[in-house]
Design an enzyme around this catalytic site. Structure first.
Site, mmCIF file in Angstrom:
data_model
loop_
_atom_site.group_PDB
_atom_site.id
_atom_site.type_symbol
_atom_site.label_atom_id
_atom_site.label_comp_id
_atom_site.label_asym_id
_atom_site.label_seq_id
_atom_site.Cartn_x
_atom_site.Cartn_y
_atom_site.Cartn_z
ATOM 1 N N ILE A 40 0.949 -1.325 -0.134
ATOM 2 C CA ILE A 40 0.043 0.011 -0.012
ATOM 3 C C ILE A 40 0.793 1.265 0.097
ATOM 4 C CG2 ILE A 40 -1.688 1.644 1.349
ATOM 5 C CD1 ILE A 40 -2.992 -0.990 -0.039
ATOM 6 N N CYS A 41 1.884 1.243 0.773
ATOM 7 C CA CYS A 41 2.759 2.526 1.016
ATOM 8 C C CYS A 41 3.214 2.781 -0.381
ATOM 9 C CB CYS A 41 3.859 2.214 1.802
ATOM 10 S SG CYS A 41 5.262 3.606 1.746
ATOM 11 N N GLY A 178 -12.120 12.541 9.660
ATOM 12 C CA GLY A 178 -10.927 12.075 10.333
ATOM 13 C C GLY A 178 -9.604 13.074 9.994
ATOM 14 N N GLY A 180 -6.403 12.656 11.000
ATOM 15 C CA GLY A 180 -4.910 12.238 11.366
ATOM 16 C C GLY A 180 -4.249 12.748 10.030
ATOM 17 N N ALA A 266 -11.259 8.976 6.430
ATOM 18 C CA ALA A 266 -9.988 8.618 6.847
ATOM 19 C C ALA A 266 -9.856 8.688 8.354
ATOM 20 C CB ALA A 266 -9.301 9.937 6.361
ATOM 21 N N VAL A 269 -6.576 2.829 10.309
ATOM 22 C CA VAL A 269 -6.172 1.525 9.391
ATOM 23 C C VAL A 269 -6.401 0.524 10.258
ATOM 24 C CG1 VAL A 269 -3.953 0.345 8.644
ATOM 25 C CG2 VAL A 269 -4.324 2.846 8.000
ATOM 26 N N HIS A 441 24.372 28.551 8.893
ATOM 27 C CA HIS A 441 23.609 29.717 8.814
ATOM 28 C C HIS A 441 23.746 29.976 7.279
ATOM 29 C CE1 HIS A 441 21.705 33.470 9.589
ATOM 30 N NE2 HIS A 441 22.689 34.093 9.021
#
Length: 462
Positions: A40-41, A178, A180, A266, A269, A441
Site C-alpha cells: 500500500i505504501c 478524520g 489524522g 480517513a 487503518v 547559517h
C-alpha cells in the site's frame, strides 16, 4: 514442494525489507504477494500521495509567484496529468523493488498466500495452486482503510484514500471524516486545487496525537486557507445519493447535516489478519492485531509478524524497521529491537508536521518536570528568505538532567528536520548538546539550536 529458509508473506515496505535483509544474511528467501511489490505504501499510500502533495506545493507557488517578483497572470490545471504523475512515480518504484528482488536472488511468487501449517504456505493464483515450505515465516500482509457501520465505502461517493488519489476530476465540495495524517494531507491537497473542504474530527482538536500547540497552529493555518473544521463532532452515518453525499453528525449536543460531492473516510487503518490461516495454527491476536514480542515473533516462535498487522503505529518506516529485526532474528543473527519510543511521525500537508517522543502533556503525565524550548520560524533568516515563516520548533526536555524527551515541528520542511532530533534522542542528548552543536547559517535547522537555547533561557534571535 519448493523449500526455503525464510518465506515472507507480503511485499510492502516491511516485507521486502525483511526479505532483502534475510537474503543478505545468506538465507534462501521467497516473497509472496497477490499484488504489486511495494504494498500500500509504495502503490497507494506514502509515495503517490507525496507526489500529489508536491504538485499542490507547486500550484501554491504559482498562485503566489508575484510575491517572488514573478508574474504569472494565467495558468491552467491539468488534473489528469497531476494524477498521472503520481501513478508514474509509484509504477517506477514498484519496478525498482522487483529489480531488488532479482538482485538479491529472492524468489518472487505472485498469488494469495494462506498458512496451512507453521512451516507451509499455500499460494493461489487463478486456478493454479502451489505450496512452499519454510523454516521461518514472516507475515507482512499490511492493512486497509478502516470503516464503521453507517459509513461503508462504495468507491464512488464514499471513498477511501485509494480513490482520493485517482479521482477523474476535482470535486467542488469534499467532506473528510478524520483529521489524522491522511485526512489533513488530502484536506490540504484538494483545498489547494480549489475544493471546498469540510474536515470533521471526533476529538477536541485536529491531528490529535500531536502536541497541542502544533494542533492549534495547523488549525489556524487551515482555517486561514479556507478549510472548515469541525471538532468534537461525531459522524453517525453517511448517505450516498446519486449526485451527492449527506454526512450526519452530532456536535455540541445538536444534530447537523453537511452535503457534499464526496465523503472521504480517513479514520484509520486495520490490519489484514483475516483469511491467512492464523487461527488454524495458533497465532494469537488481540483487537485486530497479531501479538508480537520485541523481535516480532508471534505466539508460534518460527512465525514473525511485522507492519500494519501488528497494530499501531501504522507507519511504513516502523514496518521496515520491524522487517529488519525479524529477518535478523529469524536468521540467528544478533539484532537490536525497535525502539518504539523514538519513532518519528510525519504529516506532509503544508505546513508540514513532524514529531518524535513525548508531547508536553504526555511528559508531565509521566511525572517529568519539563522545560520547554521554542523557536518560531518568523525569527529565522532562512525562513524569511524562503518566503514562508509559518510554524515553530518546540522541544520538551527533562529539567533535572536536560534530556530530550520530545520534539515537535510545524513548518515548511518539518518532515526533513525531524531526523536530527531522532538521532539526538537516540543518543540521549541534552539541551546543552543541541544548543552548542554549531548549525549552518542560514538554515531552517538553526531553529533546533535556537529552541534548545531558549530552554536554557539563552535564546538569541527571539
Amino acid at each position: 514442494m519448493a523449500k526455503f529458509d525464510i518465506a515472507v508473506l507480503g511485499g510492502g515496505p516491511g516485507g521486502y525489507v525483511g526479505a532483502i535483509r534475510a537474503a543478505q544474511l545468506g538465507k534462501k528467501v521467497a516473497i509472496i504477494d497477490k499484488d504489486r511489490l511495494g504494498g500500500i505504501c509504495l502503490n497507494w499510500g506514502c509515495i503517490p500521495t507525496k507526489a500529489l502533495l508536491k504538485n499542490a506545493e507547486v500550484l501554491h507557488y504559482i498562485k503566489n509567484a508575484e510575491k517572488y517578483g514573478i508574474n504569472i497572470p494565467k495558468y491552467t490545471i491539468d488534473f489528469g496529468a497531476t494524477i498521472s504523475r503520481s501513478r508514474a512515480v509509484a509504477d517506477q518504484l514498484s519496478k525498482g523493488i522487483a529489480f531488488l528482488m532479482k538482485k538479491n536472488n529472492i524468489t518472487h511468487i505472485e498469488g494469495n498466500g494462506i498458512l496451512t501449517s507453521a512451516t507451509s504456505i499455500e499460494i493461489t493464483k487463478g486456478k493454479k495452486k502451489e505450496t512452499v515450505s519454510a523454516e521461518k515465516i514472516i507475515l507482512a500482509t499490511g492493512g486497509r482503510p478502516r470503516s464503521f457501520p453507517g459509513m461503508e465505502l462504495d468507491g464512488n461517493r464514499i471513498i477511501s484514500s485509494k480513490e482520493a488519489m485517482t479521482l477523474k476530476k476535482i470535486p467542488k465540495k469534499m467532506i473528510i471524516i478524520g483529521s489524522g495524517a491522511i485526512g489533513v494531507e488530502f484536506a490540504y491537497f484538494y483545498n489547494e486545487y480549489g475544493t471546498e473542504i469540510h474536515l470533521i474530527e471526533m476529538l477536541p482538536r485536529i491531528v490529535p496525537i500531536e502536541d497541542e500547540a502544533v494542533s492549534k497552529e495547523l488549525a489556524r493555518n487551515f482555517k486561514k486557507s479556507g478549510i472548515k473544521i469541525y471538532t468534537n463532532a461525531e459522524v453517525s452515518k453517511i448517505d450516498a445519493l446519486k449526485t451527492k453525499v449527506k454526512v450526519h453528525l452530532k456536535r455540541k449536543g445538536k444534530k447537523e447535516t453537511i452535503e457534499g460531492d464526496i465523503a472521504l473516510v480517513a479514520i484509520g487503518v486495520t490490519g489484514n489478519i483475516e483469511g491467512i490461516g492464523l487461527e488454524d495454527i495458533g497465532v494469537s491476536t488481540d483487537k485486530g492485531a497479531i501479538i508480537i514480542n520485541e523481535f516480532s515473533q508471534t505466539s508460534v516462535p518460527n512465525i514473525y509478524a511485522i507492519g500494519d498487522v501488528t497494530g499501531p503505529p501504522w507507519l511504513a518506516h516502523v514496518a521496515s524497521a520491524q522487517g529488519h529485526v525479524a529477518a535478523e532474528h529469524a536468521a540467528g543473527h544478533d539484532t537490536t529491537p525497535v525502539d518504539y519510543t523514538n519513532i518519528p511521525g510525519c504529516t506532509y500537508c503544508q505546513p508540514q508536521v513532524a514529531s518524535i517522543g513525548l508531547t508536553e502533556s504526555a511528559a508531565k503525565e509521566k511525572g517529568h518536570d519539563v522545560k520547554i524550548g521554542k523557536f518560531d520560524f518568523k525569527g529565522s533568516g532562512k525562513a524569511m528568505a524562503s518566503g514562508d515563516t509559518t510554524g515553530f520548533v518546540k522541544l520538551v526536555f527533562d529539567s533535572k538532567y536536560g534530556e530530550l524527551l520530545g520534539a515537535h515541528i510545524i513548518g515548511s520542511e518539518a518532515t526533513e528536520m525531524i531526523a536530527e532530533l531522532g538521532m539526538a534522542k537516540a543518543l540521549e542528548s541534552t539541551w546543552h548538546e543541541l544548543a552548542t552543536t554549531v548549525h549552518a547559517h542560514p538554515t531552517l535547522s538553526e531553529a533546533v539550536m535556537e529552541a534548545a537555547l531558549d530552554a536554557m533561557d539563552q535564546g538569541v534571535h527571539q
